[in-house]
Design a protein around this motif. Structure first.
Motif, short mmCIF file in Angstrom:
data_model
loop_
_atom_site.label_atom_id
_atom_site.label_comp_id
_atom_site.label_asym_id
_atom_site.label_seq_id
_atom_site.Cartn_x
_atom_site.Cartn_y
_atom_site.Cartn_z
N LEU A 105 0.83 -1.21 0.00
CA LEU A 105 0.00 0.00 0.00
C LEU A 105 0.87 1.26 0.00
CD1 LEU A 105 -2.95 1.14 0.28
CD2 LEU A 105 -2.51 1.26 2.73
N ALA A 106 1.97 1.22 0.76
CA ALA A 106 2.85 2.38 0.82
C ALA A 106 3.48 2.64 -0.54
CB ALA A 106 3.94 2.15 1.87
N ARG A 153 5.65 -1.24 6.50
CA ARG A 153 4.92 -0.36 5.59
C ARG A 153 5.49 1.05 5.63
NH1 ARG A 153 -1.33 -0.12 6.48
NH2 ARG A 153 -0.81 1.33 8.14
N LEU A 157 8.23 3.58 2.67
CA LEU A 157 8.14 4.97 2.20
C LEU A 157 9.51 5.63 2.16
CD1 LEU A 157 5.10 6.03 4.40
CD2 LEU A 157 5.04 5.61 1.95
N LEU B 157 -0.55 8.54 4.51
CA LEU B 157 0.16 8.04 3.33
C LEU B 157 -0.04 8.98 2.13
CD1 LEU B 157 -0.63 4.21 3.47
CD2 LEU B 157 1.59 5.27 3.76
N LEU B 159 -2.75 9.43 0.33
CA LEU B 159 -3.56 8.88 -0.76
C LEU B 159 -4.60 9.92 -1.17
CD1 LEU B 159 -4.30 5.27 0.59
CD2 LEU B 159 -2.85 5.86 -1.34
N LYS B 167 -9.38 2.15 -2.31
CA LYS B 167 -8.50 1.21 -1.62
C LYS B 167 -8.89 0.98 -0.16
CE LYS B 167 -4.47 2.32 -4.44
NZ LYS B 167 -4.02 1.09 -5.08
#
Lengths: 260, 257
Positions: A105-106, A153, A157, B157, B159, B167
């Protein structure tokens, strides 16, 4: 470590929460710097605003007054170079994704090309001792392993600053010590800069290059203590070190005094 | 995989019941004209299967039910996500939803007949109305119930909003959406058959009312039991799809035990 400009500067930072009776200050006139590759711990009793401080630096909330400078620029929203590890790992992982999917996801968030995902995820999982769990779902893992997934995670990054909010707070003592050692070794190899929030003052001294002691109501810095214990540190010898006990004594008194 | 032993144990009661029915009929206790008897029903089922009428009627009923279910499902999931994500929108529409929802779907048969006439479209329209509300409500409550920490992870994050929905929000609401759609499938069949019994001259519902009116109790029972089998099969199929697609959800439930 002493030279060079700070990575992060917190300047006269205050924050209040609006309540039914008006506004309640949680953090008052906070000021400190974090230098590159430094491991800074924030310790204090509950209600000292340490989590609020972390959320402010993460850009998740806006301060009532004061400012945060990240690499000299004023920080106003979440920064791609800053990663956050949340305390509640079970609610920070996507339950419908496997361990590998959660780490990926990262990479998706950073628009890393898909064909590079597998190799990078593999490497991270190996670093955190999760290699055998790539295809497990978070619910199938113990708390310690779930927190490792969240750390993997965040490291995906490649952050310049890592914010950790009581990451080991809800783990049992054995798991906590193992993770303390493994994570601090990994982070020092990666030359990461870390702001680590905890209520456990021994943990703060054991991990930190510096410890920021906060007092509560409203949260305010009582003292910033340089921890001059040799690295690598060791759960037995470091914690038995005379200087460790002196630091512990001092931080304990500071926080005790602040609570009155 | 089908658990044959469990199925076998489950079949004991129905078989005993059918045997008792046959026996009481043969002894002359039950009236032949209205309650028929299992052997005659079995024969009627076989002959209706052989000449294709039963399968054709099933196709007609399922076509209307499936179309209505799919249309209602798609629109309701989309609307439910929007209502769940934007509370002001939910507040604005709540009065309308609460006013429309309690209208019995079958009360719309006269209106639908007036607008579309006999045929597929009028039946689909009634099914759409019946399926829409439960799916809408279950979906929007599923979206509203998303773990706030996950949204915070999405923000940290960085997003985009669209990716956060795709997601994080949609997968998180998927178990609720699946339950809504499975519920909706049951409703779709009930309503389709009802429309056929009341008005529309086709499908299993019409077949039953027709058999009943021509005093063919055996044929009526044949179709009644057939609907039960079809509904059961549909539910099993949907559950199986759900278990495959939501493997994480079921494994998490197992782990929590």
């Amino acid at each position: 470590m002493e030279n060079g400009r700070p990575l992060l500067s917190v300047r006269g930072l205050s924050h209040s929460f609006r309540t039914a009776e008006g506004s309640r200050p949680v953090l008052a006139n906070t000021q400190f710097d974090i230098r590159p590759q430094e491991f800074v711990c924030v310790v204090g009793p509950s209600g000292c605003g340490k989590t609020t401080l972390l959320r402010l630096i993460a850009g998740l909330i806006e301060p009532s007054s004061g400012e945060i400078l990240f690499k000299g620029r004023r920080l106003e929203e979440p920064q791609p170079e800053i990663a956050v590890i949340f305390q509640d790992y079970s609610r920070a992982l996507l339950p419908w994704r496997t361990v590998a999917g959660n780490v990926a996801l990262a990479l998706e968030a950073r628009n890393v090309p898909r064909n590079e995902h597998a190799a990078r995820v593999d490497a991270l999982l190996r670093q955190l001792g999760l290699a055998g769990h790539a295809n497990h779902f978070p619910a199938q893992l113990s708390g310690g392993l779930q927190q490792r997934v969240q750390i993997a995670r965040c490291l995906a990054l490649d952050p310049e600053l890592l914010l950790m909010d009581e990451p080991f707070g809800s783990l049992d003592a054995m798991t906590r010590q193992t993770l303390q050692d493994e994570v601090s070794r990994l982070l020092s190899v990666n030359k990461s800069t870390v702001l680590f929030v905890t209520h456990d003052l021994e943990e703060a001294i054991y991990l930190g290059d510096r410890v920021i002691a906060l007092e509560a109501n409203p949260g305010r810095i009582v003292e910033i203590i340089e921890i001059k214990l040799p690295r690598p540190r060791n759960q037995l010898t470091t914690r038995e070190d005379q200087r460790f006990l002196e630091y512990r004594h001092r931080v304990f008194e500071l926080i005790e005094r602040g609570q009155k | 995989m089908i658990d044959w032993r469990r199925l076998g144990r489950g079949l004991v009661l129905p078989i005993l019941f059918l045997a008792l029915w046959e026996l009481l009929r043969a002894a002359g206790v039950l009236p032949y004209e209205t309650l028929s008897q299992p052997s005659l029903i079995a024969r009627a089922t076989l002959s209706a299967l052989a000449d294709g009428t039963l399968l054709y009627a099933t196709w007609q009923t399922l076509e209307a039910a499936t179309l209505g279910w799919a249309i209602a499902g798609a629109v309701a999931v989309l609307a439910g996500v929007l209502l769940g994500l934007f509370p002001p929108l939910a507040r604005m529409t709540s009065l309308s939803v609460e006013a429309l929802r309690p209208i019995p779907s079958v009360a719309l048969i006269p209106l639908s007949l007036l607008v579309f006439g006999f045929g597929l479209r009028m039946e689909v329209a009634v099914v759409v109305f019946a399926v829409f509300w439960p799916v809408l409500i279950v979906t929007s409550s599923g979206v509203r119930g998303i773990e706030p920490n996950l949204l915070e992870v999405g923000r940290a994050l960085k997003l985009s909003v669209a990716r956060r929905i795709w997601k994080l929000v949609l997968p998180a609401a998927l178990p609720s959406i699946a339950v809504g759609l499975r519920l909706g499938a049951g409703i779709a069949i009930v309503v389709a058959v009802t429309v056929e019994i009341a008005t529309n001259p086709w499908g299993l519902g019409y077949g039953m009312i027709n058999a009943s009116q021509s005093l063919r109790a055996d044929l009526m029972f044949a179709q009644l039991l057939w609907i039960g089998v079809v509904g059961w099969g549909l539910n099993v199929a949907l559950l199986r799809i759900e278990r495959r697609w939501l493997a994480w959800f079921w494994s998490a439930r197992e782990a929590a035990r």
